[in-house]
Design a protein around this motif. Structure first.
Motif, PDB file in Angstrom:
ATOM      1  N   ASP A 155      -5.216  -9.446   0.610  1.00 35.44           N
ATOM      2  CA  ASP A 155      -5.714  -8.090   0.858  1.00 35.44           C
ATOM      3  C   ASP A 155      -5.169  -7.109  -0.192  1.00 35.44           C
ATOM      4  O   ASP A 155      -5.269  -5.893  -0.021  1.00 35.44           O
ATOM      5  N   GLY A 156      -4.563  -7.655  -1.231  1.00 33.59           N
ATOM      6  CA  GLY A 156      -4.041  -6.792  -2.297  1.00 33.59           C
ATOM      7  C   GLY A 156      -2.707  -6.147  -1.958  1.00 33.59           C
ATOM      8  O   GLY A 156      -2.349  -5.107  -2.513  1.00 33.59           O
ATOM      9  N   GLY A 157      -1.969  -6.775  -1.066  1.00 34.35           N
ATOM     10  CA  GLY A 157      -0.702  -6.192  -0.603  1.00 34.35           C
ATOM     11  C   GLY A 157       0.284  -5.863  -1.711  1.00 34.35           C
ATOM     12  O   GLY A 157       0.971  -4.842  -1.658  1.00 34.35           O
ATOM     13  N   TYR A 158       0.345  -6.727  -2.715  1.00 32.74           N
ATOM     14  CA  TYR A 158       1.285  -6.499  -3.821  1.00 32.74           C
ATOM     15  C   TYR A 158       0.731  -5.523  -4.862  1.00 32.74           C
ATOM     16  O   TYR A 158       1.388  -5.221  -5.841  1.00 32.74           O
ATOM     17  N   LYS A 159      -0.530  -5.089  -4.643  1.00 34.31           N
ATOM     18  CA  LYS A 159      -1.147  -4.196  -5.641  1.00 34.31           C
ATOM     19  C   LYS A 159      -1.333  -2.786  -5.101  1.00 34.31           C
ATOM     20  O   LYS A 159      -1.898  -1.941  -5.784  1.00 34.31           O
ATOM     21  N   ASN A 160      -0.904  -2.558  -3.883  1.00 35.59           N
ATOM     22  CA  ASN A 160      -1.159  -1.266  -3.250  1.00 35.59           C
ATOM     23  C   ASN A 160       0.162  -0.582  -2.884  1.00 35.59           C
ATOM     24  O   ASN A 160       0.872  -1.033  -1.976  1.00 35.59           O
ATOM     25  N   GLY A 215      10.983  -0.427  -3.487  1.00 37.23           N
ATOM     26  CA  GLY A 215      10.297  -1.712  -3.391  1.00 37.23           C
ATOM     27  C   GLY A 215       9.159  -1.794  -4.396  1.00 37.23           C
ATOM     28  O   GLY A 215       8.956  -2.818  -5.062  1.00 37.23           O
ATOM     29  N   TRP A 216       8.411  -0.702  -4.522  1.00 36.93           N
ATOM     30  CA  TRP A 216       7.297  -0.657  -5.473  1.00 36.93           C
ATOM     31  C   TRP A 216       7.804  -0.797  -6.901  1.00 36.93           C
ATOM     32  O   TRP A 216       7.206  -1.488  -7.734  1.00 36.93           O
ATOM     33  N   GLU A 217       8.985  -0.179  -7.150  1.00 38.80           N
ATOM     34  CA  GLU A 217       9.610  -0.352  -8.481  1.00 38.80           C
ATOM     35  C   GLU A 217       9.940  -1.818  -8.725  1.00 38.80           C
ATOM     36  O   GLU A 217       9.727  -2.337  -9.817  1.00 38.80           O
ATOM     37  N   ALA A 218      10.474  -2.473  -7.684  1.00 37.12           N
ATOM     38  CA  ALA A 218      10.830  -3.901  -7.833  1.00 37.12           C
ATOM     39  C   ALA A 218       9.586  -4.754  -8.080  1.00 37.12           C
ATOM     40  O   ALA A 218       9.598  -5.661  -8.911  1.00 37.12           O
ATOM     41  N   HIS A 254      11.946 -16.737   1.588  1.00 33.06           N
ATOM     42  CA  HIS A 254      12.199 -16.203   0.242  1.00 33.06           C
ATOM     43  C   HIS A 254      11.436 -14.901  -0.002  1.00 33.06           C
ATOM     44  O   HIS A 254      10.829 -14.722  -1.058  1.00 33.06           O
ATOM     45  N   VAL A 255      11.457 -14.041   1.015  1.00 31.90           N
ATOM     46  CA  VAL A 255      10.948 -12.683   0.810  1.00 31.90           C
ATOM     47  C   VAL A 255      12.113 -11.699   0.885  1.00 31.90           C
ATOM     48  O   VAL A 255      13.082 -11.917   1.612  1.00 31.90           O
ATOM     49  N   SER A 256      11.993 -10.629   0.099  1.00 34.01           N
ATOM     50  CA  SER A 256      12.995  -9.563   0.103  1.00 34.01           C
ATOM     51  C   SER A 256      12.741  -8.640   1.295  1.00 34.01           C
ATOM     52  O   SER A 256      11.684  -8.719   1.948  1.00 34.01           O
ATOM     53  N   TYR A 257      13.694  -7.753   1.527  1.00 34.04           N
ATOM     54  CA  TYR A 257      13.493  -6.723   2.565  1.00 34.04           C
ATOM     55  C   TYR A 257      12.280  -5.866   2.217  1.00 34.04           C
ATOM     56  O   TYR A 257      11.518  -5.471   3.097  1.00 34.04           O
ATOM     57  N   PHE A 258      12.106  -5.603   0.935  1.00 34.27           N
ATOM     58  CA  PHE A 258      10.962  -4.788   0.508  1.00 34.27           C
ATOM     59  C   PHE A 258       9.640  -5.453   0.882  1.00 34.27           C
ATOM     60  O   PHE A 258       8.701  -4.802   1.353  1.00 34.27           O
ATOM     61  N   GLU A 259       9.552  -6.773   0.648  1.00 34.00           N
ATOM     62  CA  GLU A 259       8.302  -7.481   0.958  1.00 34.00           C
ATOM     63  C   GLU A 259       8.075  -7.562   2.467  1.00 34.00           C
ATOM     64  O   GLU A 259       6.947  -7.386   2.944  1.00 34.00           O
ATOM     65  N   ALA A 260       9.161  -7.817   3.213  1.00 30.55           N
ATOM     66  CA  ALA A 260       9.040  -7.876   4.673  1.00 30.55           C
ATOM     67  C   ALA A 260       8.569  -6.525   5.218  1.00 30.55           C
ATOM     68  O   ALA A 260       7.675  -6.462   6.083  1.00 30.55           O
ATOM     69  N   SER A 261       9.149  -5.452   4.702  1.00 30.03           N
ATOM     70  CA  SER A 261       8.784  -4.102   5.177  1.00 30.03           C
ATOM     71  C   SER A 261       7.343  -3.761   4.814  1.00 30.03           C
ATOM     72  O   SER A 261       6.625  -3.132   5.609  1.00 30.03           O
ATOM     73  N   ALA A 262       6.922  -4.154   3.610  1.00 29.18           N
ATOM     74  CA  ALA A 262       5.552  -3.863   3.175  1.00 29.18           C
ATOM     75  C   ALA A 262       4.552  -4.600   4.060  1.00 29.18           C
ATOM     76  O   ALA A 262       3.548  -4.035   4.503  1.00 29.18           O
TER      77      ALA A 262
END
Ligand SMILES: [Fe+2]
Length: 465
Positions: A256-261, A269-272, A313-321
């Motif tokens: 769904d484009g999660g890493y692009k939005n 997290g977006w910076e990472a 192997h997900v970061s807190y940023f990815e889990a939160s997103a």
């Protein structure tokens, strides 16, 4: 004096000398399939060469010998420098990112050092009763064993980063899940006793440690200082996923484009995402045809074939997103702990999700299961909590929104072990497939920085009610 202790399997009582021997032997079993060249390589700043772990865990015990063994002489000043991790109080040390830049001490020398420390510690244990501060020594040795078990888990992360499917892990086949686990458990709010030592009946003030020990409670035997003291917190009504988020669910987020939005991400997290070019969890690889694959200890697998396993192997940023994208949020550590161990119908607090008995290979996927992998969701129905939440212990450490800060009334029991990390990190709960059974509790607070993801980290979501 408490000179006996629950053994590695958690099922019987053994002497601390036997436990020491068991724990130390396991570290060497983990590294046994490595070739000599593998021991000294550092593949990233955040990991450590296996040779360093086997020396560093011995160094920790040598600090006990230096302080408490009459007439003990340091084995080697060079080893003290190379094998100290981060303890300012124990002198100078090599910087962490440089651990892989040295070929000395050699693996052979490190193992000789390890054997020397073992002889010295076992001799110290034999003369324990004649020492004036034997209780202190005993508690330091227990801490040393818990420390070693933490490094056993770190060894699994680091060997995965170093070799992944090139490592010849002694793997057992994964179980078939007997059931599907779906939906959320709805949990009533109110006052909740959070932390180690909370009375098992749930609503009363915490016992003293001595009282817990005398009850024979398995979770009463060891806890880190950061899990104490138990204290009351107020929770609102909430709902929490009965299962960890799966690879299939996470793939939907990616598609769904999660890493692009940017809208799903914290600013940092977006910076990472942009700095590290994240497009998926660590160890996910995209084929030319666009199909996502996951590499683990057993090889390269399509996500489709691993769709029902917890994402890891997900970061807190990815889990939160992901949580924001799915219209939910991550739980707090108090919510996680209540969902894992409180039985509202009986108004008691269990030591573990399934009751007071320790973990076994039937109720949780921990190191002793030898899967070297997460297991499918629904594979451990016997491990369900009273609220119906599954796999809270084992499989993946679960991110919570809670900052890693001291509990009210915290007292440090060992300088620089836990106390100096109480800033800028998030709490994870529950242990992973690389955590030893003896090492885990529902009150255990692991902690990592929000961007880290080389450890076996996953999550489940919560929402307000
Ligand atoms: Fe350490």
């Amino acid at each position: 004096m408490a000179s006996t202790i629950r053994d590695f399997s958690g099922q019987q009582t053994v002497s601390i000398a036997d436990l020491y021997t068991q724990v130390r032997a396991r570290t060497m079993e983990i590294v046994a399939p490595l070739e000599i060249e593998d021991y000294v390589i550092q593949t990233a700043e955040f990991m450590s060469p296996p040779r360093w772990h086997i020396g560093h865990t011995s160094w920790f015990f040598e600090t006990v010998l230096q302080a408490h063994k009459p007439g003990y002489h340091v084995y080697s000043e060079d080893f003290l420098f190379y094998f100290n991790s981060y303890y300012e109080g124990f002198g100078q040390r090599i910087e962490r990112p440089k651990r892989g830049t040295k070929s000395r001490p050699t693996v052979k020398e490190t193992i000789a050092y390890r054997n020397h420390i073992d002889e010295q510690i076992l001799a110290l244990l034999e003369s324990l009763d004649s020492l004036p501060n034997s209780e202190t020594v005993l508690s330091l040795l227990r801490l040393g064993l818990e420390h070693e078990m933490q490094h056993q888990e770190l060894l699994v992360y680091d060997i995965k980063h170093l070799l992944c499917d090139q490592f010849n892990a002694p793997m057992k086949p994964l179980p078939e899940p007997p059931m599907k686990v779906e939906g959320m458990a709805e949990i009533e709010g109110g006052l909740f006793w959070l932390g180690y030592g909370a009375d098992q009946s749930g609503g009363k003030p915490p016992h003293s440690q001595e009282a817990l020990r005398s009850t024979g409670s398995k979770f009463g035997e060891f806890a880190f200082d950061n899990e104490k003291p138990a204290h009351q917190v107020f929770l609102q009504d909430f709902a929490i996923d009965k299962a960890p988020v799966s690879n299939e669910q996470f793939l939907e987020f990616i598609r769904d484009g999660g890493y692009k939005n940017f809208r799903w991400w914290f600013s940092e997290g977006w910076e990472a995402v942009n700095r590290e070019h994240w497009r998926a969890p660590l160890y996910w690889e995209q084929q030319h045809d666009g199909e996502w694959m996951i590499r683990d200890f057993s090889g390269l697998h399509s996500v489709a074939s691993r769709k029902d396993e917890p994402v890891s192997h997900v970061s807190y940023f990815e889990a939160s997103a992901f949580a924001k994208w799915s219209g939910k949020r991550l739980p707090t550590e108090a919510e996680w702990e209540k969902a894992s161990c409180y039985d509202a119908r009986r108004k008691i607090r269990n030591a573990f999700p399934w009751g007071d008995g320790g973990p076994t290979s039937s109720n949780a996927n921990l190191f002793e299961n030898s899967f070297w992998s997460v297991s499918p969701i629904g594979a451990f129905p016997q491990g369900a909590s009273a609220y119906g939440c599954q796999q809270m212990i084992g499989d993946v450490w679960e991110w919570t929104t809670s900052d890693y800060v001291p509990y009210p009334g915290f007292k440090s029991e060992f300088d620089e072990y836990n106390d100096k990390w109480f800033v800028n990190q998030k709490v994870l709960r529950g242990g992973s497939f690389a955590t030893p059974q003896l090492h885990i509790r529902t009150t255990y607070r692991n902690f990592f920085h929000a961007h880290e993801r080389w450890m076996i980290s996953g999550f489940r979501c919560a929402r307000d009610m």
